[in-house]
Design a protein around this motif. Structure first.
Motif, short mmCIF file in Angstrom:
data_model
loop_
_atom_site.label_atom_id
_atom_site.label_comp_id
_atom_site.label_asym_id
_atom_site.label_seq_id
_atom_site.Cartn_x
_atom_site.Cartn_y
_atom_site.Cartn_z
N UNK A 63 -8.70 8.30 -5.58
CA UNK A 63 -9.65 7.21 -5.37
C UNK A 63 -9.94 6.50 -6.69
N UNK A 64 -10.02 7.27 -7.78
CA UNK A 64 -10.41 6.68 -9.05
C UNK A 64 -9.25 6.16 -9.88
N UNK A 65 -8.04 6.38 -9.45
CA UNK A 65 -6.88 5.97 -10.24
C UNK A 65 -6.78 4.45 -10.30
N UNK A 66 -6.52 3.93 -11.50
CA UNK A 66 -6.50 2.48 -11.68
C UNK A 66 -5.10 1.92 -11.89
N UNK A 67 -4.44 2.37 -12.95
CA UNK A 67 -3.23 1.67 -13.38
C UNK A 67 -2.11 1.73 -12.35
N UNK A 68 -1.94 2.90 -11.74
CA UNK A 68 -0.84 3.04 -10.79
C UNK A 68 -0.98 2.05 -9.64
N UNK A 69 -2.18 2.02 -9.03
CA UNK A 69 -2.35 1.12 -7.90
C UNK A 69 -2.35 -0.34 -8.35
N UNK A 70 -2.91 -0.57 -9.53
CA UNK A 70 -2.93 -1.93 -10.04
C UNK A 70 -1.51 -2.49 -10.14
N UNK A 71 -0.57 -1.67 -10.57
CA UNK A 71 0.80 -2.14 -10.75
C UNK A 71 1.64 -2.01 -9.47
N UNK A 72 1.21 -1.16 -8.55
CA UNK A 72 2.08 -0.85 -7.41
C UNK A 72 1.75 -1.63 -6.15
N UNK A 73 0.49 -2.03 -5.96
CA UNK A 73 0.12 -2.49 -4.63
C UNK A 73 0.01 -4.00 -4.49
N UNK A 74 0.26 -4.77 -5.53
CA UNK A 74 0.35 -6.21 -5.38
C UNK A 74 -0.95 -6.99 -5.43
N UNK A 75 -2.09 -6.31 -5.25
CA UNK A 75 -3.39 -6.92 -5.48
C UNK A 75 -3.73 -8.14 -4.64
N UNK A 76 -3.36 -8.12 -3.35
CA UNK A 76 -3.86 -9.16 -2.45
C UNK A 76 -5.16 -8.66 -1.85
N UNK A 77 -6.14 -9.56 -1.71
CA UNK A 77 -7.47 -9.09 -1.35
C UNK A 77 -7.82 -9.34 0.12
N UNK A 87 0.82 -1.21 0.00
CA UNK A 87 0.00 0.00 0.00
C UNK A 87 0.85 1.25 0.00
N UNK A 88 1.97 1.23 0.73
CA UNK A 88 2.84 2.41 0.81
C UNK A 88 3.38 2.77 -0.57
N UNK A 89 3.79 1.75 -1.30
CA UNK A 89 4.30 1.96 -2.66
C UNK A 89 3.27 2.71 -3.51
N UNK A 90 2.03 2.22 -3.47
CA UNK A 90 0.97 2.87 -4.22
C UNK A 90 0.71 4.28 -3.72
N UNK A 91 0.73 4.45 -2.38
CA UNK A 91 0.41 5.76 -1.81
C UNK A 91 1.44 6.81 -2.23
N UNK A 92 2.71 6.44 -2.18
CA UNK A 92 3.74 7.42 -2.55
C UNK A 92 3.60 7.80 -4.03
N UNK A 93 3.39 6.78 -4.86
CA UNK A 93 3.28 7.07 -6.29
C UNK A 93 2.05 7.93 -6.57
N UNK A 94 0.92 7.62 -5.90
CA UNK A 94 -0.29 8.41 -6.08
C UNK A 94 -0.07 9.85 -5.60
N UNK A 95 0.71 10.00 -4.52
CA UNK A 95 0.98 11.34 -4.01
C UNK A 95 1.65 12.18 -5.08
N UNK A 96 2.60 11.58 -5.80
CA UNK A 96 3.28 12.31 -6.87
C UNK A 96 2.27 12.73 -7.95
N UNK A 97 1.25 11.90 -8.16
CA UNK A 97 0.23 12.26 -9.16
C UNK A 97 -0.73 13.32 -8.63
#
Lengths: 284, 263, 308
Positions: free
Chosen positions: C231-245, C162-172
């Motif tokens: 909240x609506x961003x798809x690709x960044x989180x899809x590739x960054x957060x590992x997708x465990x449910x 989640x941190x990986x995705x959060x940092x990348x989203x912050x840059x966006x």
């Protein structure tokens, strides 16, 4: 308590640090993609078909696919978007209907692209039977870019001062004559900027394509709008997450990302330059 | 005196705001008529009615008659475009189009084209280049601007000084060949020298046109106008010969305003 | 002074019948274009409702909103609890907001109040360029490079987290925030600043007590808008957060967001199946959330707007 001047200096240093950090992020990001991508980038990479499950050869079908998508967006969302913007700004500027439409359009600009993908899947792919095809994806992207297109064109039109309109009306010009001769010429650079930004947004969009039928690998170019297709952004995603040997194809991933980055940034830079020129040129 | 404009019980509302409360007034042909009064008295609203510029303001409604040349300009079969062709307007702030000086003046004539009768048929055609050149030169000369700009007609209208811009706007209005010209505080953004030039021009224009000017300067009204009308809070208080209004006002409100005890 | 009615005058003002009714035709064309775009956009909402509708009858809606397990591919007992996805989305976007808000505000204030025009002429386009980079590029960077950096510093449970995705989203998020917030600060009239400086306030005191309060509606709207994008961003989180449910609250573990679930699951879902309709339902939830966030931004702008 700290001296007022010292506090000020510390706070301002923090602010400057923030700004530098943001630009640094841009430099690092672009730098990594650039250095990683140049290694593999060549004329052959841009002009050849992919071979051996994308592990060799070029990415021509992905480039051509993205190019076609941009064409579809240009052909559909530009005329409808610009006409809607003119109507909303010049004909319904104060009516209830105009206000509702503007609010709706503004809000829809924030709807996630993946949601537009669901629309494309439900309506174009399934209901209209266009299948997983270039046209389904193109139409989806067109609808997705409409709010941005309308909003930017509307802002460009609204920026033309009302004194210009008044002067034209006072000379006996009709509404359309005023729009055509006075409003549009000066809104045009702004509208162009909006068009370029919208199309570049569509070119870099991935999520809607995943629901409307982008292909993982094709050895040929699409021969009609109903054919399946490859696209640059999806190719980056696919190669980086699902290809057979992730580490071995890393140079291909970088190079594809670089091509996409150059395409989108090139369009953005044109838009920025255009807007700057236009701002310098017309000052009322 | 022949009447150019006659208004009868003219009311204007902006949404619920009653901006003009029944103005009945005659404006003489080939005269300069000044409209004075404190800010918010409805003087601008009044002249903007005469060429229906208030049409483009949302929520504005006009009641009562405005007769020009025997026709009510708000009648259903009247085309607002024709109203504005015959009744031109110059605005408070000079607002040349961001185009060349030539194009600024040629814009109006280009829109309307030439209507001529050939063999009993009415035809509309574009101006020839020579005709347009003639109109532009004539209008600029009439607006006392020609000598200052004749060598740089292709320069942008916005590059001129404020006073020149305002005279360009006057030339632009003259080019459409109106019968009546409305001026909405045309000198409020100008320095005294530019103002004096515009004032001379206005007096000169009344030979060919009916001139109505809204002004916040009583001295200006006294200097240039034949008739003066005093508005207060949406009512026409008094109208008469300029000399009479300033020397022997009949109403107390008028006197208070003119002697500076109000406004 | 009699007023004579003249026929001539009336004729000159009458509508010109020789002109073709161009004006009306053009207006009609513009009107139709506007309606078609509004119809197309209304179709987004309509299609979501239609697609999600069958799910209302086939699964328990309460379970959908309160279920803690998202396992739609189970052959016998698929579970459609949206909570893990919802929490994943919140973790990533709130994490991103925590990073992006201070940096974005600092950057906006610096650009609006402190930077010289020359420096600004370089920084502003740079920020616009950052805003224009496709999300898949950010995702790629997070996947290949950022995750390695995070792994080196934090020793996380999973490399993609989640941190990986959060940092990348912050840059966006930052460029979106800066664009809106800086505009709002620029709209504060110079006279207000001068009044404060003339009373002996320092520049920072003026910014803090005059400029920021005066532009607060724009600044808040900027934050809300940027959050909505996250909240609506798809690709960044899809590739960054590992997708465990799995449902958890650990920033250093893998999560899946609602957007990523839709993007991934559609690769394997059978057309018209229960899973298919549930994904539309997830899309509907996402749509409603982002729409409300946008609406909030508009409301804030209107509600706290200062008129100068």
């Amino acid at each position: 308590m700290l001296n007022r001047r010292t506090t000020e200096m510390m706070v301002f240093t923090f602010f400057r640090g923030c700004a530098v950090l943001v630009v640094l992020a841009l430099i690092v990001l672009v730098g990594y993609i650039l250095t990683g991508g140049l290694e593999r980038l060549s004329i052959e990479f841009l002009t050849e078909m992919p071979r051996r499950a994308n592990t060799q050869g070029g990415i021509l079908p992905a480039i051509v696919g993205t190019f076609y998508l941009m064409l579809i967006v240009l052909a559909i969302s530009v005329p409808i978007g610009v006409m809607s913007a003119i109507y909303l700004q010049e004909y319904e500027s104060s009516s209830v209907m105009g206000r509702v439409f503007r609010l709706a359009v503004y809000n829809l600009a924030g709807v996630p692209s993946i949601v537009y993908g669901l629309l494309g899947l439900g309506i174009f792919v399934a209901y209209l039977g266009l299948g997983f095809s270039l046209i389904s994806a193109g139409l989806t992207l067109s609808i997705m870019t409409l709010p941005l297109m309308i909003t930017s064109a509307r802002e460009a039109i609204a920026a033309v001062p009302s004194t210009v309109r008044e002067a034209s009306y006072a000379l006996g010009a009709t509404k359309w004559q005023t729009i055509w001769h006075q409003v549009l010429p000066y809104a045009l650079p702004g509208i162009f900027t909006g068009i370029i930004l919208s199309v570049s947004r569509a070119a870099g969009e991935t999520a809607p394509l995943m629901l409307t039928g982008v292909a993982m690998s094709l050895q040929r170019l699409p021969d009609s709008f109903f054919d399946s297709f490859m696209a640059l952004p999806y190719h980056v995603f696919y190669m980086a997450t699902q290809s057979s040997d992730l580490l071995a194809t890393r140079p291909i991933q970088y190079a594809t990302a670089l091509v996409l980055l150059l395409l989108v940034l090139g369009m953005n830079l044109i838009a920025i330059v255009l807007r700057k020129r236009y701002r310098d040129k017309y000052r009322w | 005196m022949t009447t150019a404009i006659h208004t009868d019980d003219l009311h204007v509302y902006f949404e619920k705001n009653h901006a003009l409360k029944g103005v009945t007034m005659d404006i003489g042909m080939n005269e300069v008529t000044s409209i004075i009064g404190p800010s918010g008295c409805g003087k601008s609203t009044f002249i903007r009615c005469i060429n229906r510029m208030n049409d483009i303001i949302p929520g504005c409604s006009v009641k009562g008659a405005i007769m020009v040349d025997g026709a009510d300009i708000n009648d259903d079969d009247v085309d607002v475009v024709n109203v504005r062709r015959r009744i031109g307007m110059v605005f408070q702030k000079p607002n040349p189009f961001p185009k060349s000086i030539y194009e600024n003046v040629a814009y109006g004539p280009r829109l309307h084209g030439v209507t001529e009768t050939v063999d009993g048929k009415v035809r509309r055609r574009k101006h020839t280049k020579e005709e347009l050149d003639g109109i532009v030169e004539h209008s600029l000369r009439r607006a006392a601007l020609w000598d200052e700009v004749k060598d740089r007609l292709d320069k942008s209208g916005t590059s001129l000084s404020g006073g020149q811009q305002q005279r360009l706007c006057i030339a632009r209005t003259l080019a459409v060949n109106p019968e009546i010209i409305l001026f909405d505080e045309p000198c409020s953004a100008l320095d005294p020298i530019a103002t004096a030039k515009i004032e001379d021009l206005l007096v000169d224009l009344k030979k060919d046109y009916t001139v109505v000017i809204v002004t916040h300067s009583m001295q200006q009204a006294a200097r240039i106008s034949d008739k003066t009308a005093f508005f207060y809070l949406g009512d026409l208080i008094e109208m008469g010969d300029t000399k009479q209004i300033f020397e022997r006002p009949q109403k107390e409100l008028t006197e208070q305003y003119i002697t500076g005890r109000m406004g | 002074m009699a007023f004579k009615i003249k026929r001539e005058g009336r004729r000159k003002l009458r509508k010109n019948k020789h002109l073709p009714p161009q004006e009306k035709l053009i207006q009609l064309a513009l009107f139709l274009a506007t309606w078609s775009s509004v119809a197309a956009l209304a179709a987004v909402f309509g299609e979501l409702l239609l697609g999600a509708f069958p799910a209302f009858t086939s699964i328990d809606i309460i379970d959908f909103f309160t279920g803690t397990v998202w396992n739609p591919s189970h052959p016998m007992y698929p579970l459609y609890g949206i909570l893990p996805l919802f929490v994943g989305t919140l973790m990533v976007s709130f994490g991103a907001a925590l990073i992006a808000i201070p940096i974005g505000l600092g950057c906006s204030i610096w650009l609006a109040e402190l930077a010289s025009p020359r420096v600004k002429a370089i920084f502003k386009p740079a920020i616009e360029v950052l805003a224009g980079i496709p999300s898949v590029i950010f995702g790629f960077f997070a996947l290949v490079i950022l995750s390695e950096w995070i792994a080196a510093v934090f020793d996380p449970v999973t490399k993609l987290n989640a941190l990986n995705g959060a940092i990348m989203l912050a840059v966006m998020m930052v460029p979106i925030m800066v664009t809106v917030a800086e505009d709002a600060m620029n709209a504060v009239p110079r006279s207000l600043r001068e009044a404060s400086l003339a009373l002996g306030a320092t520049k920072w005191e003026t910014i803090r007590h005059v400029v920021v309060p005066a532009s607060i509606s724009g600044v808040m709207a900027a934050i809300v808008l940027a959050f909505g994008r996250a909240v609506g961003e798809t690709m960044t989180v899809l590739m960054a957060t590992g997708n465990a449910t799995l449902l958890h609250f650990d920033m250093l573990r893998s999560v899946q967001t609602m957007t990523a679930a839709i993007a991934i699951d559609f690769g394997e879902v059978e057309f018209g199946s229960e899973h298919y309709h549930v994904l539309f339902l997830v899309g509907l939830v996402l749509f409603v959330i982002t729409f409300l966030i946008n609406f909030l931004a508009v409301w804030i702008t209107k509600r706290f707007k200062e008129d100068y």
